[in-house]
Design an enzyme around this catalytic site. Structure first.
Site, mmCIF file in Angstrom:
data_model
loop_
_atom_site.group_PDB
_atom_site.id
_atom_site.type_symbol
_atom_site.label_atom_id
_atom_site.label_comp_id
_atom_site.label_asym_id
_atom_site.label_seq_id
_atom_site.Cartn_x
_atom_site.Cartn_y
_atom_site.Cartn_z
ATOM 1 N N ASN A 109 -2.413 -6.248 5.547
ATOM 2 C CA ASN A 109 -2.495 -7.267 4.498
ATOM 3 C C ASN A 109 -3.389 -8.433 4.933
ATOM 4 O O ASN A 109 -3.300 -8.897 6.060
ATOM 5 C CB ASN A 109 -1.097 -7.837 4.222
ATOM 6 C CG ASN A 109 -0.052 -6.760 4.156
ATOM 7 O OD1 ASN A 109 -0.126 -5.895 3.316
ATOM 8 N ND2 ASN A 109 0.906 -6.790 5.077
ATOM 9 N N GLU B 198 -9.730 4.397 6.274
ATOM 10 C CA GLU B 198 -8.872 4.848 7.378
ATOM 11 C C GLU B 198 -9.642 5.653 8.430
ATOM 12 O O GLU B 198 -9.486 5.425 9.625
ATOM 13 C CB GLU B 198 -7.675 5.641 6.845
ATOM 14 C CG GLU B 198 -6.702 4.800 6.010
ATOM 15 C CD GLU B 198 -6.170 3.562 6.711
ATOM 16 O OE1 GLU B 198 -6.331 3.435 7.939
ATOM 17 O OE2 GLU B 198 -5.605 2.684 6.017
ATOM 18 N N GLU C 244 0.856 -1.189 0.000
ATOM 19 C CA GLU C 244 0.000 0.000 0.000
ATOM 20 C C GLU C 244 0.895 1.243 0.000
ATOM 21 O O GLU C 244 1.853 1.291 0.767
ATOM 22 C CB GLU C 244 -0.910 0.033 1.227
ATOM 23 C CG GLU C 244 -1.926 1.152 1.134
ATOM 24 C CD GLU C 244 -2.917 1.169 2.297
ATOM 25 O OE1 GLU C 244 -2.821 0.322 3.203
ATOM 26 O OE2 GLU C 244 -3.768 2.062 2.291
ATOM 27 N N HIS D 210 -6.452 -1.701 15.323
ATOM 28 C CA HIS D 210 -6.678 -0.987 14.061
ATOM 29 C C HIS D 210 -6.489 -1.929 12.861
ATOM 30 O O HIS D 210 -7.359 -2.005 11.984
ATOM 31 C CB HIS D 210 -5.716 0.201 13.982
ATOM 32 C CG HIS D 210 -5.845 1.013 12.734
ATOM 33 N ND1 HIS D 210 -6.575 2.179 12.681
ATOM 34 C CD2 HIS D 210 -5.344 0.835 11.487
ATOM 35 C CE1 HIS D 210 -6.516 2.684 11.459
ATOM 36 N NE2 HIS D 210 -5.764 1.884 10.715
ATOM 37 N N GLU D 211 -5.370 -2.634 12.828
ATOM 38 C CA GLU D 211 -5.111 -3.501 11.665
ATOM 39 C C GLU D 211 -6.129 -4.630 11.614
ATOM 40 O O GLU D 211 -6.609 -5.007 10.545
ATOM 41 C CB GLU D 211 -3.686 -4.062 11.698
ATOM 42 C CG GLU D 211 -2.572 -3.025 11.808
ATOM 43 C CD GLU D 211 -2.683 -1.841 10.854
ATOM 44 O OE1 GLU D 211 -3.243 -2.005 9.757
ATOM 45 O OE2 GLU D 211 -2.227 -0.739 11.215
HETATM 46 N N1 B3K Z 1 -2.961 1.037 5.678
HETATM 47 C C1 B3K Z 1 -1.651 1.179 6.273
HETATM 48 C C2 B3K Z 1 -0.937 2.399 5.855
HETATM 49 C C3 B3K Z 1 -0.242 2.286 4.556
HETATM 50 C C4 B3K Z 1 0.621 3.498 4.314
HETATM 51 C C5 B3K Z 1 1.220 3.504 2.963
HETATM 52 N N2 B3K Z 1 2.192 4.566 2.792
HETATM 53 C C6 B3K Z 1 -1.714 1.145 7.761
HETATM 54 C C7 B3K Z 1 -3.005 1.461 8.365
HETATM 55 O O1 B3K Z 1 -3.539 2.530 8.264
HETATM 56 O O2 B3K Z 1 -3.548 0.575 8.977
HETATM 57 ZN ZN ZN Z 2 -5.447 1.972 8.749
#
Ligand code: B3K
Ligand code: ZN
Length: 849
Positions: A263, A318, A119, A295-296
């Site tokens: 991921n 986000e 990402e 969060h993830e």
């Molecule tokens: N989605 C990723 C962030 C990716 C950043 C790319 N430069 C982490 C997050 O917000 O959970």
């Molecule tokens: Zn995020």
């Protein structure tokens, strides 16, 4: 350089081709990794356009269509394939050099392990592909590597096959049953310690949980594992969402550009957000880990199952996921303290972004480098916008909206509008006007005046909203409380403020009430209201909302500082109102306030937070005035501070530690006993919070013991990088003339490396963003130093360079001399022959080009 091109939201077009399945084959070697990608490509509509794939920095080996060679063209960042076929099998072979990849995007090596970061647009550094979030494919991945050095070969989904190969090599195959955009692809290969556990979902499915960490760190993975289990349970109970694969893996790596990455089924984390034990991690670190693991995990539904149509919609996943992680932390811990932390991010960082050259709506209209838009605006203001909808709809309607959103869009790539539409349709509440929050940049200002009619017993609040460049009114949920003179709550409600100017009338008052405005920061706006000292002291004591009490204390101390800034500028004697001193002392004497909240109130506004309260600042006067006010308060409350410190000294709980360490910082400013307290706390510390609390006090108070304690700490922790980051940070944030010289020497320290983002952020980033007066030295040395670092980082790691340039581009509030110096250095950056897109976008905007 070739001038970087902006992309516009208004130009969005659905993809001309799509890829439904991809088989990826990796043959791993540090300098010559071979990647073979077999994709099934389909034309999506009737047209004769060629297939155009994204690719960057790739060595192309071969291309075939249905097994035949084809005519293709390689252009800057693209592979063009001429074909008349509507469906075909495309095979592309590329070769990569992960060991030489210092940008930490695509496939790279972190301390001997292979890992990926895709990402936003990193997959195109692995193979040519339709690297856009609205192309969703099913992935099968085969990884082959030498077995002894890389016993674990991981990718998304479920492990379906593995075996031994000749020459000490082995392979593993993974299959992800869920179609996903390329940005969610991940691969890891390495040797790790593995912490394993399981979670039984609500529908009684067993999920294997794995946390992979560097050898020797197994015990430091326990908190992350516990946090993961809490996240899974919370998402079931609060959002009715269950995990969908049989395995969930987290891998912690040392070299990582941000916090973590969601991921599918294989999260990759910065070690900072995984590794913790009492001796090496502070209470704040523990909290950070819980929140980032959450969060993830929460992204699995808000981001992965339903993803973004295009990158302009980033806040769709986000903002929503930050809102969810904030709610998770608040349900598990103190809601007020979590809210205070979120408000600080908004006021100190997001408002700063809004008033600088990178100001953008939570759904940006144009982008040059997508990585530059993982911002406090998209994330944190995005979460505030979701929170406002939650306030307007209420929990039940909001959850109904979430249900409808998943029912409509599971497995799709959608827009922010789709989300709002689901909320609207499920609740029956019209959000037409509310949608403006998605398209407007900048911080709205709400100016409040009030009046009281003693004859009628009515109290009136008049609200006026304004936002530069916006003629329409925003829908602002404006939460207020009205208190009587005895501190009783008379009105507590959310006003629907939907016009440019609106008056609200409240009846039945015998005296003018005291008003708490914008309670809990109910909307991301700046509030203008001329509070009197007595009103603020009243709110500190009686407001129902703990957050409102904290807000009042911030306003009280800030006002006192600004008054003294004026005195300094006029060469008048500085003074501090007795009521301010007593209000402050009242906090220390309070028996009912939560300790964590007391700690927040005692953590008076930082210098940079103060800068954000104004449009133009005289830094030199601010420094003098702030020191004066803090010293006066410390002197006045010295006995109470000592007493509170004493009662908490040996209590083993995070809230007590937070308050105790704040007291110690205050005492270090004025007390002759502070030295002894600091040394003894440092020596007896049984956890990192206490050790660091003592060190912080020694640094802020510039105590004689500082040097000795700093070297004792260094000796003890020199082989623990994450702890050394704390030490680097303390070194870099000292308000001392020789700090830049010191940092330059520390860049030669064996623990420092320009290639590791955590080290760079802790030493150089914390200087630029957290040492206001030294960074803004009026001889420009701070700017010169940062510029030199950025020139080096521009080549090594453009993403990190672009993050660190922030303090240099947010210059509008400083004096003309400083601004001129800053522009000179920005000019040097802009003239760099190989300036990255990342820095180009920010620097050129800052220079108004
Ligand atoms: N989605 C990723 C962030 C990716 C950043 C790319 N430069 C982490 C997050 O917000 O959970
Ligand atoms: Zn995020």
């Amino acid at each position: 350089m070739t001038q970087a091109q902006a992309k516009y939201l208004k130009d969005y077009q659905a993809p001309l081709f799509t890829i439904e399945t991809i088989d990826l084959n990796f043959n791993l070697a540090p300098n010559h990794t071979q990647v073979k990608a077999k994709s099934f490509v389909k034309r999506t509509s009737e047209h004769n356009e060629p297939l155009v794939l994204d690719g960057e920095g790739l060595k192309l080996v071969s291309v075939t269509v249905n097994g035949q060679s084809v005519v293709y063209q390689v252009k800057e960042g693209q592979l063009l394939i001429e074909t008349v076929l509507n469906e075909f099998e495309l095979v592309i072979e590329t070769e990569l050099d992960p060991a030489a990849n210092s940008s930490l995007e695509g496939l790279y090596m972190s301390d001997g392990a292979y890992c990926t970061q895709c990402e936003a647009e990193g997959f195109r550094r692995i193979t040519y592909f339709l690297d856009r979030p609205d192309v969703l494919a099913k992935y099968t991945v085969r990884i082959e590597a030498e077995k002894s050095a890389f016993p674990y070969l991981l990718s998304n989904g479920n492990l379906v096959e593995q075996g031994e190969l000749e020459g000490g090599r082995h392979y593993v195959c993974w299959q992800d049953p869920f179609p996903k955009p390329a940005y969610l692809f991940a691969l890891v290969a390495g040797d790790f310690d593995l912490l394993q556990d399981e979670f039984i979902t609500r529908s009684e499915r067993k999920v294997v949980l794995q946390v992979y960490v560097d050898k020797g760190n197994l015990h430091k993975a326990e908190h992350a594992m516990a946090s993961l289990k809490k996240s899974m349970a919370w998402d079931e109970s609060r959002f009715d969402l269950e995990y969908d694969l049989d395995i969930y893996m987290i891998v912690a790596v040392d070299f990582f550009n941000m916090g973590a990455m969601e991921n599918k089924g294989l999260n990759i984390f910065n070690t900072k957000y995984v590794l913790a034990d009492k001796l090496t991690a502070t209470d704040d670190d523990y909290h950070g880990i819980e929140s980032v693991v959450g969060h993830e995990y929460f992204h699995n539904w808000t981001g992965n199952r339903v993803t973004c149509r295009d990158w302009f919609q980033l806040s769709l996943k986000e903002g929503l996921t930050v809102f969810r992680d904030q709610e998770f932390s608040s349900d598990l811990g103190s809601r007020a303290v979590n809210r205070i932390h979120a408000i600080k991010v908004m006021k100190n960082q997001q408002f700063a972004e809004d008033s600088g050259p990178m100001s953008h709506p939570i759904r940006p209209d144009s982008v040059i480098e997508m990585n530059n838009f993982y911002t406090v605006t998209v994330y944190d203001k995005g979460a505030e916008v979701i929170r406002m909808m939650h306030t307007l709809l209420g929990e039940a309607n909001f959850q109904a909206g979430m249900k409808l959103y998943f029912k409509r869009h599971d497995g799709q790539a959608v827009t922010c509008d789709d989300f709002v539409a689901a909320m609207e349709d499920a609740s029956g509440i019209d959000l037409t006007q509310f949608r403006l929050w998605y398209s407007k940049a900048g911080t709205p200002v709400v100016s409040v005046t009030d009046s009281f009619d003693a004859m009628k017993g009515t109290y009136q609040l008049n609200l006026v909203q304004s936002l530069a460049g916006c003629n329409e009114a925003l829908h602002i949920p404006f939460s207020i409380e009205l208190l009587d003179a005895n501190g009783h709550s008379k009105v507590n409600q959310v006003l629907n403020f939907t016009k440019k100017e609106q008056t609200f009338t409240f009846e039945g008052f015998s005296q003018k009430p005291i008003c708490s405005l914008l309670q809990d920061f109910s909307a991301p706006v700046k509030l203008e209201y001329p509070f009197e000292v007595d009103q603020l002291v009243h709110l500190m004591r009686y407001a129902t909302s703990e957050v409102a009490r904290w807000e009042a204390s911030v306003a009280l101390v800030s006002q006192a500082i600004w008054q003294n800034v004026s005195h300094v500028k006029l060469h008048q004697t500085m003074t501090l109102d007795e009521r301010v001193k007593d209000g402050f002392k009242g906090v220390l004497l309070s028996t009912e306030l939560d300790r964590a909240l007391m700690a927040e109130i005692l953590a008076t506004p930082s210098s940079s937070a103060l800068v954000e309260q104004t449009d133009a600042v005289d830094l030199d006067a601010l420094r003098v005035a702030r020191e004066f006010v803090l010293s006066e308060l410390a002197l006045y409350c010295q006995d109470e501070l000592t007493a509170v410190y004493g009662t908490l000294a040996h209590i083993d709980c995070a809230k007590s530690r937070a308050l105790k360490n704040q007291c110690l910082i205050w005492l270090s400013r004025v007390s002759v006993d502070a030295e002894a307290l600091v040394v003894s706390q440092f020596e007896q510390a049984e956890n990192m919070t206490d050790a660091l609390g003592a060190l912080t006090a020694a640094n802020i108070g510039d105590l004689p013991c500082r040097t000795a304690l700093m070297s004792a700490f260094e000796q003890r922790w020199q082989n623990t990088p994450l702890v050394m980051d704390k030490w680097f940070m303390l070194q870099a944030t000292r308000d001392s003339e020789d700090v830049i010289e010191g940092i330059k020497q520390l860049m030669q320290h064996p623990s420092f490396s320009m290639n590791n983002p955590n080290r760079v952020r802790s030493l150089i980033g914390s200087f630029a963003a957290g040492n206001l007066y030294q960074f803004h030295r009026n001889d420009g040395e701070g700017y010169r130093f940062l510029t030199e670092c950025l020139i080096e980082l521009n080549k090594l790691n453009p993403q990190v360079a672009a993050r660190m340039v922030t303090p240099l581009i947010q210059f509008s509030k400083f004096d003309v001399k400083r601004q001129a110096l800053i522009k000179e250095y920005l000019g040097q950056l802009l003239a760099l022959p190989e300036l990255s897109k990342d820095l180009y976008e920010k620097v050129s905007k800052a220079l108004g080009q």
